[in-house]
Design a protein around this motif. Sequence first.
Motif, PDB file in Angstrom:
ATOM      1  N   ASP A  72       1.021  -1.230   0.134  1.00  0.00           N
ATOM      2  CA  ASP A  72      -0.341  -0.088  -0.337  1.00  0.00           C
ATOM      3  C   ASP A  72       1.155   1.486   0.061  1.00  0.00           C
ATOM      4  N   ILE A  73       1.078   1.841  -0.897  1.00  0.00           N
ATOM      5  CA  ILE A  73       1.571   2.666  -1.240  1.00  0.00           C
ATOM      6  C   ILE A  73       1.080   4.648  -1.324  1.00  0.00           C
ATOM      7  N   VAL A  74       1.011   5.304  -1.662  1.00  0.00           N
ATOM      8  CA  VAL A  74       0.571   6.749  -1.589  1.00  0.00           C
ATOM      9  C   VAL A  74       2.152   7.109  -3.409  1.00  0.00           C
ATOM     10  N   GLN A  75       0.981   7.060  -4.529  1.00  0.00           N
ATOM     11  CA  GLN A  75       1.616   7.075  -5.461  1.00  0.00           C
ATOM     12  C   GLN A  75       1.102   9.112  -6.760  1.00  0.00           C
ATOM     13  N   VAL A  76       2.667   9.447  -6.472  1.00  0.00           N
ATOM     14  CA  VAL A  76       1.722  10.753  -7.309  1.00  0.00           C
ATOM     15  C   VAL A  76       1.679  10.508  -9.024  1.00  0.00           C
ATOM     16  N   PRO A  77       1.184  10.745  -9.686  1.00  0.00           N
ATOM     17  CA  PRO A  77       0.199   9.938 -11.090  1.00  0.00           C
ATOM     18  C   PRO A  77       1.123  10.926 -11.871  1.00  0.00           C
ATOM     19  N   SER A  78       1.133  10.586 -13.231  1.00  0.00           N
ATOM     20  CA  SER A  78       2.816  11.133 -14.125  1.00  0.00           C
ATOM     21  C   SER A  78       1.925  12.162 -14.871  1.00  0.00           C
ATOM     22  N   THR A  79       2.704  13.689 -14.857  1.00  0.00           N
ATOM     23  CA  THR A  79       2.481  14.695 -14.587  1.00  0.00           C
ATOM     24  C   THR A  79       1.382  14.591 -16.004  1.00  0.00           C
ATOM     25  N   VAL A  80       1.629  13.764 -17.045  1.00  0.00           N
ATOM     26  CA  VAL A  80       0.516  13.600 -18.485  1.00  0.00           C
ATOM     27  C   VAL A  80      -0.381  12.674 -18.836  1.00  0.00           C
ATOM     28  N   SER A  81      -0.967  12.218 -17.522  1.00  0.00           N
ATOM     29  CA  SER A  81      -1.793  11.925 -16.797  1.00  0.00           C
ATOM     30  C   SER A  81      -2.902  12.469 -17.277  1.00  0.00           C
ATOM     31  N   ALA A  82      -4.222  11.312 -17.587  1.00  0.00           N
ATOM     32  CA  ALA A  82      -5.001  12.148 -17.895  1.00  0.00           C
ATOM     33  C   ALA A  82      -6.813  12.126 -16.670  1.00  0.00           C
ATOM     34  N   ILE A  83      -5.527  13.228 -15.618  1.00  0.00           N
ATOM     35  CA  ILE A  83      -6.813  13.231 -14.092  1.00  0.00           C
ATOM     36  C   ILE A  83      -6.869  14.757 -14.440  1.00  0.00           C
ATOM     37  N   LYS A  84      -8.196  14.529 -14.192  1.00  0.00           N
ATOM     38  CA  LYS A  84      -8.693  16.351 -14.803  1.00  0.00           C
ATOM     39  C   LYS A  84      -8.505  17.701 -13.202  1.00  0.00           C
ATOM     40  N   ILE A  85      -7.383  18.543 -13.487  1.00  0.00           N
ATOM     41  CA  ILE A  85      -7.159  19.234 -12.581  1.00  0.00           C
ATOM     42  C   ILE A  85      -8.108  20.947 -13.169  1.00  0.00           C
ATOM     43  N   ASP A  86      -9.425  21.177 -12.186  1.00  0.00           N
ATOM     44  CA  ASP A  86     -10.282  22.014 -12.868  1.00  0.00           C
ATOM     45  C   ASP A  86     -10.649  22.211 -13.999  1.00  0.00           C
ATOM     46  N   GLY A  87     -11.222  20.533 -14.168  1.00  0.00           N
ATOM     47  CA  GLY A  87     -11.808  19.901 -15.557  1.00  0.00           C
ATOM     48  C   GLY A  87     -11.212  20.049 -16.411  1.00  0.00           C
ATOM     49  N   GLN A  88     -10.082  20.228 -15.895  1.00  0.00           N
ATOM     50  CA  GLN A  88      -9.313  20.219 -18.096  1.00  0.00           C
ATOM     51  C   GLN A  88      -7.925  19.352 -17.379  1.00  0.00           C
ATOM     52  N   ARG A  89      -7.509  17.916 -17.703  1.00  0.00           N
ATOM     53  CA  ARG A  89      -6.800  16.774 -18.032  1.00  0.00           C
ATOM     54  C   ARG A  89      -5.220  17.260 -18.033  1.00  0.00           C
ATOM     55  N   ALA A  90      -4.847  16.450 -17.338  1.00  0.00           N
ATOM     56  CA  ALA A  90      -3.291  16.890 -16.615  1.00  0.00           C
ATOM     57  C   ALA A  90      -2.836  17.102 -17.836  1.00  0.00           C
TER      58      ALA A  90
END
Length: 296
Positions: A111-129
Motif C-alpha cells: 500500500d503506497i501513495v503514488q503521485v501520477p505522471s504529469t501527462v496523465s488523464a487526471i482532471k485539474i479544474d476540469g482540464q486533463r493534466a
Amino acid sequence: MNDSGILVVDKPQGWTSHQVVGRCRRLLGTRKVGHAGTLDPMATGVLVVGVNRATRLLGHLALTSKSYTATVRLGVATVTDDAEGEATSTAGAAGLGDDAIEAALAPLRGDIVQVPSTVSAIKIDGQRAYARARRGENVQLAGRPVTVSRFEVLGRRDATADGVAVVDLDVVVDCSSGTYIRALARDLGTALGVGGHLTALRRTKVGGFDLVGALTPVALTADPPRRPALIPLAEVARRSFACLELDADEARDVGHGRPLRRPVPAEVTALLHDDELLALYRPEGERAVPVAVLVG
C-alpha cells in the motif's frame, strides 16, 4: 443487432483506446460501445470493451485489479515518464547493482501513495493534466493511495542508449486500479538516483479477463472484417462479481428496479435468473438496492 456483452481486445501499439472503440463499433454494427480502463497509445494488451447493455458495467470493471509486463529503463528520465517524451536527465546507470535495485523496489510494493505522471488523464479544474502540461503549465498532482501487490524483475539487460549507459529491466506488476506503471518506473529511477522511464508496457489482465481468446490486432483490422463473438453478460458477471441467483418473483421485482428484500454478499453483487444478468445491487441494511439495472 442488439447483442450485449464484453469483447476483450489485445490493443495494438500506436492505437488509442478510443480508436479501438471506433473500430469495434464498425465490427459490431452498434454505436453503444465503450471501454474500461484506458491504455496509452504506446501500450498493448488487454482492453475490456463493453457493447450495448454491457456498457453499464464498465465503470465497475475498470475498478478491478490489473496485471502488466513492462520494461523500465534506468539511467534516463523523461518529461512523460515513458519513451515518448524528451529526456530531462541522463545520469546513466553504470555500475548499478542488482542489490541496489531490489532495495529500491521494496518501498514501491504494498500500500503506497503514488503521485501520477504529469501527462496523465487526471482532471485539474476540469482540464486533463496532460493538456495543461503540453501547454507548458506547472502541473502539480496530489499523491493517491494505490496497492502494488507484485513488482518483480524478470530480467536485466545492460546497454548503451545515445551514448548513455542504461539498465533495462523487464518487470511484472500486479496492482490496484489507478496505479500508473510509468510512475513506478519514474520512482524507481528517482530512488536509485539515476532516473528512469518506461519503454514498453503490456497489460496482461484486467480482473477476470486476460489475453486468452482476446481479439488480436490482426483480427481487429481484418479485411473483410469479421464480427467477433462477445462474452455473454452472465459469464461476465461470474468472472467479475459476487453473484446471487434469484427466484422468479425476485427477478420480476429487480426488473422494475425494486429493492431486494434480502441482503447481498458484496458491495457490488450481480443478480441472475435463468442464466441472465439482471442487475447489480448493493447492500442497504437487511435489503439491497440497485446500482445498475440491465433488463426491463
